[in-house]
Structures are given as C-alpha cells and as structure tokens.
Design a protein around this motif. Sequence first.
Motif, PDB file in Angstrom:
ATOM      1  N   ARG A  40       0.833  -1.201   0.000  1.00  0.00           N
ATOM      2  CA  ARG A  40       0.000   0.000   0.000  1.00  0.00           C
ATOM      3  C   ARG A  40       0.866   1.250   0.000  1.00  0.00           C
ATOM      4  N   GLY A  41       0.576   2.130  -0.933  1.00  0.00           N
ATOM      5  CA  GLY A  41       1.239   3.430  -0.969  1.00  0.00           C
ATOM      6  C   GLY A  41       0.355   4.499  -0.360  1.00  0.00           C
ATOM      7  N   ASN A  42       0.855   5.707  -0.282  1.00  0.00           N
ATOM      8  CA  ASN A  42       0.090   6.794   0.319  1.00  0.00           C
ATOM      9  C   ASN A  42      -1.144   7.188  -0.500  1.00  0.00           C
TER      10      ASN A  42
ATOM     11  N   THR B  35       8.402  -2.026   0.485  1.00  0.00           N
ATOM     12  CA  THR B  35       7.483  -1.076   1.088  1.00  0.00           C
ATOM     13  C   THR B  35       7.341   0.075   0.106  1.00  0.00           C
ATOM     14  N   HIS B  36       6.339   0.900   0.284  1.00  0.00           N
ATOM     15  CA  HIS B  36       6.196   2.021  -0.647  1.00  0.00           C
ATOM     16  C   HIS B  36       7.269   3.072  -0.398  1.00  0.00           C
ATOM     17  N   GLY B  37       7.505   3.401   0.851  1.00  0.00           N
ATOM     18  CA  GLY B  37       8.562   4.349   1.184  1.00  0.00           C
ATOM     19  C   GLY B  37       8.089   5.559   1.964  1.00  0.00           C
ATOM     20  N   HIS B  38       6.819   5.911   1.840  1.00  0.00           N
ATOM     21  CA  HIS B  38       6.326   7.102   2.529  1.00  0.00           C
ATOM     22  C   HIS B  38       6.403   6.978   4.047  1.00  0.00           C
TER      23      HIS B  38
ATOM     24  N   PHE C 210      11.402  -0.126  -3.133  1.00  0.00           N
ATOM     25  CA  PHE C 210      10.533   0.951  -2.668  1.00  0.00           C
ATOM     26  C   PHE C 210      10.258   1.920  -3.810  1.00  0.00           C
ATOM     27  N   GLY C 211       9.263   2.752  -3.633  1.00  0.00           N
ATOM     28  CA  GLY C 211       8.896   3.753  -4.631  1.00  0.00           C
ATOM     29  C   GLY C 211       8.744   5.101  -3.969  1.00  0.00           C
ATOM     30  N   HIS C 212       7.591   5.726  -4.160  1.00  0.00           N
ATOM     31  CA  HIS C 212       7.151   6.970  -3.540  1.00  0.00           C
ATOM     32  C   HIS C 212       7.780   8.221  -4.140  1.00  0.00           C
ATOM     33  N   SER C 213       9.071   8.260  -4.348  1.00  0.00           N
ATOM     34  CA  SER C 213       9.716   9.483  -4.835  1.00  0.00           C
ATOM     35  C   SER C 213       9.569   9.670  -6.344  1.00  0.00           C
TER      36      SER C 213
ATOM     37  N   SER D  26      13.563  12.076   1.854  1.00  0.00           N
ATOM     38  CA  SER D  26      14.580  12.823   2.590  1.00  0.00           C
ATOM     39  C   SER D  26      15.874  12.048   2.758  1.00  0.00           C
ATOM     40  N   SER D  27      15.742  10.748   3.070  1.00  0.00           N
ATOM     41  CA  SER D  27      16.916   9.942   3.396  1.00  0.00           C
ATOM     42  C   SER D  27      16.527   8.469   3.370  1.00  0.00           C
TER      43      SER D  27
END
Length: 166
Positions: A51-53, A76-79, A104-107, A85-86
């Motif tokens: 699940r992502g944001n 994981t999605h990363g959010h 991961f993704g998100h960015s 940020s890091s």
Amino acid sequence: MKILVMSDTHSDRAVITQVMSQQPEVDAIFHCGDSELAYTAPELQKAYKVRGNCDHDVNFPTEVIEEIDRKRIFMTHGHLFNVKSSLTALSYRAREVQADVVLFGHSHVLGVELVDGILYVNPGSLLLPRGRKEKSYAVIENIDNGWHVIFYTEEKNVIAEKTLLY
C-alpha cells in the motif's frame, strides 16, 4: 533469481499489463505501491504488492517480505520511511528484517545502490517520473557475486543498466 519491479502506476491498468507481458521470464513481480487499484484488481493478481500513500484499499499490506532463491526481499512504498529525505530509516528496517534486497517507490525517482551488502532499488514511476522524462520500471537479476539491474521504459527501451558486486 530475476524479478520485475514497478511502482507508482497511479490507476494506469494498461501500463501494468503491458510491462508484465514484456518480461514473461521473471521469477516474481513486485509493485511498490500507489497503484490506486483495488487489492483484488486482476492486473495485480500475479504481483506482490504493498500500500502506498495514494492507495485506499486497506487490504494492501504496508510491507512485504518474501524469500526467492535464498534472497530475502523487503518491499514497502517508502512514505512511512520518509525516503524522499533519506534512506536511513529504510536501512534500519532492512537490517532488522535481514533483507538482501529492498524495493521501494514513492519518490518517482529511479535509483539503485548497494550499501553494506544490501541492494536498494527504486524503479521510478510508470506514470509521473521525476528527475527524467522516461517512465520506468526495473528488472533485477542475481548474478555471481552480485546484482544486475536494468531500468526500462514502458516500451522496453533500456534507460540505464548497472552491475553491483558484493
């Protein structure tokens, strides 16, 4: 082991199907979140998914840990780890779960690096890439003493290729 990794497709069912059909020889498919589809969507049935944001279906897990050919994959999605940020928080979790590979993704920014023997891969976005114009996904292959990672466009053109030895 050879895996397909995509992320941040944001409701584009066609691109998910297209990318999966381009890589029929992979051992597993991973979607790093923000599909914006239902957990039971037919396009995602063959994929491990998180699940992502932007995903509203609570049936998606926030993390997946899967072992393939004696390699532990953490996705994981990363959010929830502030990856924009890091990678510090993500790296703590990767060590905690004894991951060999972190997806991961998100960015929406593609990238790959090997840190302390752990491979980190963000496949970028297949809808809204950042940092470059090409929409992207990744194929990761475990090779002798390392990893071979290829980033492709949705048309299966190679964007970047990297071999990392451990």
